[in-house]
Design a protein around this motif. Structure first.
Motif, PDB file in Angstrom:
ATOM      1  N   ASN A  48      57.669  14.303  49.629  1.00 12.52           N
ATOM      2  CA  ASN A  48      59.100  14.509  49.459  1.00 12.52           C
ATOM      3  C   ASN A  48      59.323  15.442  48.280  1.00 12.52           C
ATOM      4  O   ASN A  48      58.747  15.238  47.210  1.00 12.52           O
ATOM      5  CB  ASN A  48      59.779  13.156  49.217  1.00 12.52           C
ATOM      6  CG  ASN A  48      61.284  13.219  49.312  1.00 12.52           C
ATOM      7  OD1 ASN A  48      61.930  13.778  48.444  1.00 12.52           O
ATOM      8  ND2 ASN A  48      61.826  12.624  50.354  1.00 12.52           N
ATOM      9  N   VAL A  49      60.141  16.464  48.482  1.00 11.32           N
ATOM     10  CA  VAL A  49      60.443  17.377  47.385  1.00 11.32           C
ATOM     11  C   VAL A  49      61.954  17.563  47.299  1.00 11.32           C
ATOM     12  O   VAL A  49      62.608  17.913  48.283  1.00 11.32           O
ATOM     13  CB  VAL A  49      59.717  18.732  47.558  1.00 11.32           C
ATOM     14  CG1 VAL A  49      60.030  19.401  48.876  1.00 11.32           C
ATOM     15  CG2 VAL A  49      60.024  19.665  46.388  1.00 11.32           C
ATOM     16  N   ASN A  50      62.501  17.242  46.152  1.00  6.78           N
ATOM     17  CA  ASN A  50      63.947  17.318  45.920  1.00  6.78           C
ATOM     18  C   ASN A  50      64.746  16.566  46.979  1.00  6.78           C
ATOM     19  O   ASN A  50      65.821  16.984  47.402  1.00  6.78           O
ATOM     20  CB  ASN A  50      64.408  18.779  45.866  1.00  6.78           C
ATOM     21  CG  ASN A  50      63.811  19.540  44.700  1.00  6.78           C
ATOM     22  OD1 ASN A  50      63.433  18.949  43.677  1.00  6.78           O
ATOM     23  ND2 ASN A  50      63.704  20.853  44.834  1.00  6.78           N
ATOM     24  N   GLY A  51      64.184  15.441  47.438  1.00  3.15           N
ATOM     25  CA  GLY A  51      64.879  14.615  48.433  1.00  3.15           C
ATOM     26  C   GLY A  51      64.656  15.055  49.863  1.00  3.15           C
ATOM     27  O   GLY A  51      65.214  14.453  50.785  1.00  3.15           O
ATOM     28  N   ILE A  85      55.876  27.000  43.844  1.00  3.08           N
ATOM     29  CA  ILE A  85      55.092  25.771  43.906  1.00  3.08           C
ATOM     30  C   ILE A  85      55.960  24.660  44.513  1.00  3.08           C
ATOM     31  O   ILE A  85      57.060  24.388  44.017  1.00  3.08           O
ATOM     32  CB  ILE A  85      54.593  25.334  42.511  1.00  3.08           C
ATOM     33  CG1 ILE A  85      53.813  26.466  41.843  1.00  3.08           C
ATOM     34  CG2 ILE A  85      53.728  24.079  42.637  1.00  3.08           C
ATOM     35  CD1 ILE A  85      52.554  26.888  42.556  1.00  3.08           C
ATOM     36  N   ILE A  86      55.467  24.044  45.558  1.00  2.00           N
ATOM     37  CA  ILE A  86      56.195  22.965  46.229  1.00  2.00           C
ATOM     38  C   ILE A  86      55.647  21.623  45.767  1.00  2.00           C
ATOM     39  O   ILE A  86      54.429  21.380  45.834  1.00  2.00           O
ATOM     40  CB  ILE A  86      56.078  23.080  47.765  1.00  2.00           C
ATOM     41  CG1 ILE A  86      56.684  24.402  48.248  1.00  2.00           C
ATOM     42  CG2 ILE A  86      56.768  21.900  48.445  1.00  2.00           C
ATOM     43  CD1 ILE A  86      56.570  24.619  49.755  1.00  2.00           C
ATOM     44  N   ASP A  87      56.533  20.765  45.286  1.00  2.00           N
ATOM     45  CA  ASP A  87      56.185  19.411  44.848  1.00  2.00           C
ATOM     46  C   ASP A  87      55.099  19.420  43.760  1.00  2.00           C
ATOM     47  O   ASP A  87      54.282  18.497  43.689  1.00  2.00           O
ATOM     48  CB  ASP A  87      55.718  18.584  46.061  1.00  2.00           C
ATOM     49  CG  ASP A  87      55.793  17.082  45.808  1.00  2.00           C
ATOM     50  OD1 ASP A  87      56.491  16.679  44.861  1.00  2.00           O
ATOM     51  OD2 ASP A  87      55.142  16.321  46.561  1.00  2.00           O
ATOM     52  N   ASN A  88      55.085  20.458  42.954  1.00  2.00           N
ATOM     53  CA  ASN A  88      54.107  20.593  41.861  1.00  2.00           C
ATOM     54  C   ASN A  88      52.661  20.568  42.337  1.00  2.00           C
ATOM     55  O   ASN A  88      51.739  20.306  41.547  1.00  2.00           O
ATOM     56  CB  ASN A  88      54.311  19.479  40.806  1.00  2.00           C
ATOM     57  CG  ASN A  88      55.671  19.527  40.154  1.00  2.00           C
ATOM     58  OD1 ASN A  88      56.153  20.598  39.788  1.00  2.00           O
ATOM     59  ND2 ASN A  88      56.308  18.368  40.032  1.00  2.00           N
ATOM     60  N   ASP A 146      46.364  24.423  47.747  1.00  2.00           N
ATOM     61  CA  ASP A 146      46.441  23.463  46.637  1.00  2.00           C
ATOM     62  C   ASP A 146      45.585  23.943  45.468  1.00  2.00           C
ATOM     63  O   ASP A 146      44.999  25.033  45.489  1.00  2.00           O
ATOM     64  CB  ASP A 146      46.044  22.058  47.096  1.00  2.00           C
ATOM     65  CG  ASP A 146      44.574  21.939  47.492  1.00  2.00           C
ATOM     66  OD1 ASP A 146      43.797  22.887  47.252  1.00  2.00           O
ATOM     67  OD2 ASP A 146      44.204  20.881  48.048  1.00  2.00           O
ATOM     68  N   SER A 147      45.500  23.137  44.435  1.00  2.00           N
ATOM     69  CA  SER A 147      44.794  23.530  43.207  1.00  2.00           C
ATOM     70  C   SER A 147      43.293  23.685  43.420  1.00  2.00           C
ATOM     71  O   SER A 147      42.604  24.332  42.618  1.00  2.00           O
ATOM     72  CB  SER A 147      45.057  22.498  42.103  1.00  2.00           C
ATOM     73  OG  SER A 147      44.621  21.202  42.529  1.00  2.00           O
ATOM     74  N   GLU A 148      42.754  23.107  44.497  1.00  2.00           N
ATOM     75  CA  GLU A 148      41.327  23.211  44.797  1.00  2.00           C
ATOM     76  C   GLU A 148      41.026  24.365  45.746  1.00  2.00           C
ATOM     77  O   GLU A 148      39.879  24.564  46.153  1.00  2.00           O
ATOM     78  CB  GLU A 148      40.822  21.897  45.405  1.00  2.00           C
ATOM     79  CG  GLU A 148      40.933  20.710  44.456  1.00  2.00           C
ATOM     80  CD  GLU A 148      40.455  19.423  45.092  1.00  2.00           C
ATOM     81  OE1 GLU A 148      40.135  19.444  46.312  1.00  2.00           O
ATOM     82  OE2 GLU A 148      40.383  18.406  44.398  1.00  2.00           O
ATOM     83  N   ARG A 170      68.970  21.551  47.760  1.00  2.00           N
ATOM     84  CA  ARG A 170      68.556  22.750  48.480  1.00  2.00           C
ATOM     85  C   ARG A 170      67.227  23.276  47.943  1.00  2.00           C
ATOM     86  O   ARG A 170      66.976  23.276  46.736  1.00  2.00           O
ATOM     87  CB  ARG A 170      69.636  23.831  48.333  1.00  2.00           C
ATOM     88  CG  ARG A 170      69.366  25.076  49.171  1.00  2.00           C
ATOM     89  CD  ARG A 170      70.465  26.109  49.020  1.00  2.00           C
ATOM     90  NE  ARG A 170      70.248  27.218  49.935  1.00  2.00           N
ATOM     91  CZ  ARG A 170      70.680  27.251  51.186  1.00  2.00           C
ATOM     92  NH1 ARG A 170      71.380  26.229  51.661  1.00  2.00           N
ATOM     93  NH2 ARG A 170      70.434  28.285  51.963  1.00  2.00           N
ATOM     94  N   CYS A 171      66.368  23.739  48.844  1.00  2.00           N
ATOM     95  CA  CYS A 171      65.074  24.312  48.478  1.00  2.00           C
ATOM     96  C   CYS A 171      64.945  25.692  49.110  1.00  2.00           C
ATOM     97  O   CYS A 171      64.957  25.803  50.342  1.00  2.00           O
ATOM     98  CB  CYS A 171      63.927  23.428  48.975  1.00  2.00           C
ATOM     99  SG  CYS A 171      63.894  21.771  48.268  1.00  2.00           S
ATOM    100  N   ASP A 172      64.821  26.716  48.299  1.00  2.00           N
ATOM    101  CA  ASP A 172      64.620  28.075  48.814  1.00  2.00           C
ATOM    102  C   ASP A 172      63.268  28.583  48.323  1.00  2.00           C
ATOM    103  O   ASP A 172      63.187  29.425  47.428  1.00  2.00           O
ATOM    104  CB  ASP A 172      65.743  29.002  48.329  1.00  2.00           C
ATOM    105  CG  ASP A 172      67.048  28.732  49.060  1.00  2.00           C
ATOM    106  OD1 ASP A 172      67.001  28.517  50.274  1.00  2.00           O
ATOM    107  OD2 ASP A 172      68.106  28.726  48.408  1.00  2.00           O
TER     108      ASP A 172
END
Length: 430
Positions: A90-93, A16-19, A40-42, A8-10
């Motif tokens: 993909n983040v946490n599957g 931060i999503i997917d680092n 993003d970081s830029e 689950r992603c809340d």
């Protein structure tokens, strides 16, 4: 693809999503997905769409993930009129998609506005739809919220990437929230009212939605009445199925003679009577400075020159990008290519992989080559010597562009889109 059960992603603002991507705004949460504005970081801004795979039972997660991956691949269309896909991940599957962010306002805020250049807007919407349709895609969710007007007054179509099967995504969207009347139902073609009876989604669905949007831009109203209550929706459907749209709204419109013929052919309840090709609508519009702006080296237009023969290019389905060169797979001397679902019980020259859907018949279609006229034909169904009627039609039909074909056959030429279940094949020369 995923190897473990999705978690689950809340995500909320500043998460931060997917680092990689910081959430600036939560834009939308639906039954199937979530949308965020991220950076993003830029400092580059994007729209991130996350499929809520954790809501799917574990046994189906891998299939849905595969379907999402195929959809993303098939929607990488380089067009000036479509919000571009930047990357996927993909983040946490859970699969996600990153699209470009452009400062813009949805068309819904411009209904009947004097600030809107109507002809320019209409043409650019049609250019975007044409690029989708030529690429073997149907938007399915065309409405004013999914048409953006950028700061420069340019049109971009968005939300044409559908996570999960397109057919089931539509079904879930329109059927799962019965307590609420979704305003987007107004743009739904009548053939979708009984969606469980069909699975092949065709470009005429988008042409109908375009007709509703055009009427709204001209009048500020919906063509078949308001939609607020469930009773309104029942009445709206009844009028839509009877072609009873509010023609009186345009009686005194100064450009009535231009728009009425287009609306008549877009809003037809019978999909067979609708305009089937975006170019046919563009041909009805007056010329102006709004001309199509092509991107260099794109693959929207099918290769039309034929040196060796024609091929079928998988534009949507389990094997996006695969090519079937018909002269090379045709069993000589029969000059017949049978098409169907890959099963052990029936041999097909062209076996279509169908891992994520079940809409293709074992004996779905037949392609034949006439060497005297150098012409290729496609027929719905196949000859079955054990069947009572010998020629057996497919269960879900075979379509060329938006036309359902019969066993009598239909000529195919480069640029045609063949729809077989949820698979789209583009005819190209090579």
């Amino acid at each position: 693809m995923i190897s473990n059960t999705a978690q689950r992603c809340d995500f909320r603002i500043h998460d931060i999503i997917d680092n990689k991507y910081r959430v600036e705004r939560v834009l939308e949460t639906s039954l199937n997905n979530q949308k965020f504005k991220v950076i993003d970081s830029e400092g580059k801004e994007y729209i991130l769409k996350l499929i809520k795979l954790w809501e799917v039972e574990p046994s189906k997660q891998q299939r849905i993930a595969l379907s999402a991956d195929n959809e993303i691949k098939s929607c990488r269309i380089d067009s000036n009129y479509l919000a571009r896909i930047i990357k996927s991940g993909n983040v946490n599957g859970n699969p996600y998609l990153l699209t470009e962010y452009r400062r813009s306002i949805p068309l819904s805020q411009y209904s009947r506005s004097n600030k809107l250049d109507l002809l320019k807007t209409v043409k650019e919407i049609l250019y975007g739809l044409r690029d989708l349709h030529k690429s073997g895609k149907v938007h399915c969710f065309l409405n004013p919220e999914n048409i953006l007007i950028t700061e420069g007054g340019h049109i971009l179509l968005t939300n044409y990437v559908i996570f999960g099967e397109r057919y089931k995504a539509l079904f879930n969207t329109y059927k799962s929230h019965s307590r609420f009347i979704d305003k987007n139902l107004a743009y739904q073609a009548p053939e979708l009212y009984r969606l469980e009876r069909s699975c092949t989604l065709l470009p005429v669905i988008d042409i109908y939605a375009f007709g509703v949007i055009l009427f709204q831009l001209l009048t500020g109203e919906l063509p078949f009445g308001k939609i607020v209550t469930e009773s309104d929706w029942i009445h709206y459907q009844s009028r839509a199925k009877s072609d009873d749209w509010n023609r009186n709204c345009l009686v005194r419109h100064e450009e009535r003679d231009l728009w009425m013929p287009i609306l008549e052919q877009c809003l037809s309840a019978d999909s067979g009577n609708r305009i089937k090709n975006i170019d046919d609508i563009l041909d009805l519009l007056p010329e102006n400075e709004t001309i199509y702006q092509e991107t260099p080296n794109n693959q929207i237009k099918a290769q039309s020159s034929i040196t060796n023969g024609i091929m079928l290019h998988v534009m949507q389905g389990d094997e996006v990008g695969k090519l079937y060169r018909l002269p090379e797979i045709m069993p000589f001397p029969k000059r017949i290519i049978t098409i169907g679902r890959a099963v052990n019980s029936v041999f097909n020259v062209l076996e279509l992989s169908e891992k994520t859907t079940s809409y293709i018949s074992r004996r779905h279609s037949t392609i034949e080559f006439d060497d005297e006229t150098d012409t290729w034909y496609i027929r719905d169904g196949q000859w079955d010597n054990n069947a009572k009627k010998k020629w057996v039609r497919s269960l879900n039909g075979t379509y060329v562009n938006s036309e359902k074909i019969s066993e009598e056959g239909h000529i195919i030429v480069p640029g045609d889109i063949i729809s077989i279940g949820d698979i789209k094949l583009r005819v190209e020369g090579y």
